[in-house]
Design an enzyme around this catalytic site. Structure first.
Site, PDB file in Angstrom:
ATOM      1  N   LYS A  30       0.018  -5.469  10.061  1.00  0.00           N
ATOM      2  CA  LYS A  30      -0.600  -4.828  11.325  1.00  0.00           C
ATOM      3  C   LYS A  30      -0.893  -5.999  12.220  1.00  0.00           C
ATOM      4  O   LYS A  30      -0.699  -6.091  13.353  1.00  0.00           O
ATOM      5  CB  LYS A  30      -1.413  -3.614  11.065  1.00  0.00           C
ATOM      6  CG  LYS A  30      -1.078  -2.393  10.368  1.00  0.00           C
ATOM      7  CD  LYS A  30      -2.110  -1.488  10.113  1.00  0.00           C
ATOM      8  CE  LYS A  30      -2.104  -0.497   9.114  1.00  0.00           C
ATOM      9  NZ  LYS A  30      -0.908   0.329   8.962  1.00  0.00           N
ATOM     10  N   HIS A  82       5.183  -0.037  -2.254  1.00  0.00           N
ATOM     11  CA  HIS A  82       4.279  -0.795  -1.229  1.00  0.00           C
ATOM     12  C   HIS A  82       3.972  -1.984  -1.948  1.00  0.00           C
ATOM     13  O   HIS A  82       3.160  -2.189  -2.884  1.00  0.00           O
ATOM     14  CB  HIS A  82       3.079  -0.008  -0.947  1.00  0.00           C
ATOM     15  CG  HIS A  82       2.571  -0.587   0.220  1.00  0.00           C
ATOM     16  ND1 HIS A  82       2.835  -0.562   1.312  1.00  0.00           N
ATOM     17  CD2 HIS A  82       1.241  -1.015   0.331  1.00  0.00           C
ATOM     18  CE1 HIS A  82       1.779  -1.109   2.424  1.00  0.00           C
ATOM     19  NE2 HIS A  82       0.842  -1.355   1.531  1.00  0.00           N
ATOM     20  N   SER A  89       1.181  -4.843   4.793  1.00  0.00           N
ATOM     21  CA  SER A  89       0.085  -3.633   4.793  1.00  0.00           C
ATOM     22  C   SER A  89      -0.613  -3.762   5.954  1.00  0.00           C
ATOM     23  O   SER A  89      -0.270  -4.121   6.999  1.00  0.00           O
ATOM     24  CB  SER A  89      -0.268  -3.584   3.452  1.00  0.00           C
ATOM     25  OG  SER A  89      -0.905  -2.194   3.389  1.00  0.00           O
ATOM     26  N   TRP A  98       4.597   6.508   2.846  1.00  0.00           N
ATOM     27  CA  TRP A  98       3.258   6.653   3.703  1.00  0.00           C
ATOM     28  C   TRP A  98       3.455   5.782   4.943  1.00  0.00           C
ATOM     29  O   TRP A  98       2.704   6.024   5.702  1.00  0.00           O
ATOM     30  CB  TRP A  98       2.293   6.147   2.683  1.00  0.00           C
ATOM     31  CG  TRP A  98       0.940   6.124   3.355  1.00  0.00           C
ATOM     32  CD1 TRP A  98      -0.082   5.268   3.349  1.00  0.00           C
ATOM     33  CD2 TRP A  98      -0.018   7.451   3.584  1.00  0.00           C
ATOM     34  NE1 TRP A  98      -1.473   5.663   3.934  1.00  0.00           N
ATOM     35  CE2 TRP A  98      -1.065   7.012   3.939  1.00  0.00           C
ATOM     36  CE3 TRP A  98       0.417   8.642   3.574  1.00  0.00           C
ATOM     37  CZ2 TRP A  98      -2.193   7.999   4.512  1.00  0.00           C
ATOM     38  CZ3 TRP A  98      -0.399   9.584   4.141  1.00  0.00           C
ATOM     39  CH2 TRP A  98      -1.649   9.298   4.396  1.00  0.00           C
TER      40      TRP A  98
END
Length: 430
Positions: free
Chosen positions: A270, A407, A266, A357
């Site tokens: 990044k 997720h 998540s 998403w």
């Protein structure tokens, strides 16, 4: 910009279902994704083409790094010599004797009264040679990844929790092992790998505090009170922290520091992606469901968008990134170029079927559009591949899977990553 193949030329994989988690007001319909033209990673800023590895390594790669620093993540300080490694704990019979546990303090400002990050390490007991290791940040403290009583509780700020694991923004004993499912340490150890982690808030708190806590103030110039428009936000600070952990791993002779895989999920995916792209010491880079600002193409405007992420989390990126709210086509980069920066090292990106998403298709396309760089450097890329079905990992030197479910980072994901590491590091799976 050089025109690259448009997304519409690829077969559509994802079918939108009402059962998938969605946010009102955002696009989840592939037919509504705008056509876009991506910047060409193999075209120099002067318009010349990159035709060999020498030009990529010595010219184009540096151009792309600078663009990401200036417009997306922000520039991190070059002077990191003040970081010191301090108090350490070693437990030779951890996890019922299957592992060696180490805890090391990283004094990020060089002194004990400054910001301190606790690095937790597990290594297989009885290894004949220093093992490779997975390194990643965690969300809720090192004590949350395992229920072992000896893990130091973090003293850094934490977001409030619905249970009693965090009280007054501080960790409590009841949080021990609460996130162990995301860190299957026993299974990792059994496969012959080590694992290392740091609580992300030890490096920089995950809230918009004006950059007054965490590590940013250590590097302000006289009179400076916050990063400049092209200087590092929280994601780049976390990436910087991963590189400081790598500094330590290089000194530890019990670890194969030439086979360090940097990993994140998540928002921490990044940070891991940027750390691995920027710091070439990481031998393998893994980004798990990192979405916008991570693996997903910004120009698709699918799921989370640049405007949404900058509005909800204004501290994550540099201030310059806000210029591209609802203006993605003017970005001088897109995330396929972040993937290209990892080349020729192996790269794994993973998605989840219900995590629209994070735009799974956009994550896959980043790898596909980075393929010319990997191919130029002699690696097996995804240029001729189509998006695989769910739970069908695609492993070349660039790897991808889309997992069934929501997720998260699961044991299935970890098993895929270890299989890939076995292939890339020339190991036999145990």
């Amino acid at each position: 910009m050089t025109s690259l193949p448009l997304y519409s030329f690829l077969p559509i994989f994802l079918m939108i279902s009402s059962s998938f988690a969605q946010f009102d007001g955002f696009n989840y319909d592939e037919s509504k994704v705008p056509q876009f033209v991506l910047p060409d990673p193999l075209t120099l800023e002067n318009g010349d083409q990159v035709t060999n590895a020498h030009v990529w390594k010595n010219s184009r790669r540096a151009e792309i790094v600078k663009l990401f620093e200036t417009y997306v993540y922000g520039k991190a300080p070059d002077n990191t010599s003040s970081v010191r490694f301090g108090e350490a704990e070693i437990e030779d019979h951890a996890l019922d004797g299957t592992a060696i546990r180490k805890q090391v303090k990283l004094y990020l400002g060089g002194t004990q009264d400054g910001p301190t990050a606790d690095l937790l390490i597990y290594l297989p007991a009885g290894s004949n040679s220093p093992p490779p290791i997975f390194l990643g940040l965690n969300f809720q403290g090192n004590h949350s990844v395992t229920d072992e009583a000896g893990i130091w509780l973090p003293i850094s700020w934490m977001p409030e929790a619905d249970d009693e694991t965090v009280v007054d923004h501080r960790a409590t004993e009841s949080g021990r092992g609460k996130k162990g499912a995301r860190w299957p340490i026993r299974e990792i150890i059994a496969r012959g790998y080590g694992v290392a982690t740091i609580y992300c808030g030890d490096i920089d708190p995950d809230y918009d505090d004006g950059f007054q806590n965490g590590i940013h103030p250590l590097f302000y110039d006289d009179g400076q009170t916050r990063p400049r428009a092209d200087e590092w936000g929280t994601l780049a600070a976390w990436a910087w922290g991963l590189s400081r952990a790598m500094d330590y791993l290089e000194t530890d002779h019990d670890i194969n520091h030439n086979q360090v895989a940097v990993l994140g999920h998540s928002r921490l995916g990044k940070a891991a992606f940027w750390a691995g792209a920027h710091d070439e010491r990481f031998a393998l880079v893994i980004s798990n469901e990192s979405g916008c600002g991570g693996a997903a193409l910004s120009r698709r405007r699918f799921g989370e968008t640049v405007k949404r992420i900058n509005t909800k989390f204004p501290h994550w990126f540099c201030e310059n990134f806000q210029k591209f709210n609802d203006n993605e086509d003017e970005l001088p980069v897109d995330q396929h170029m972040l993937a290209a920066l990892v080349a020729p090292r192996p790269l794994y990106v993973a998605s989840a079927e219900e995590d629209l998403w994070a735009d799974p298709r956009g994550e896959f396309l980043s790898l596909k559009f980075a393929s010319p760089v990997f191919t130029l450097l002699g690696r097996r890329a995804l240029g001729k591949e189509t998006m695989p079905g769910r739970d069908q990992p695609l492993h070349l030197d660039v790897a991808y899977h889309i997992r069934s479910g929501k997720h998260d980072i699961t044991l299935y994901d970890w098993q895929c990553y270890m299989d890939f590491a076995d292939e890339q590091f020339g190991r036999n799976s145990k």
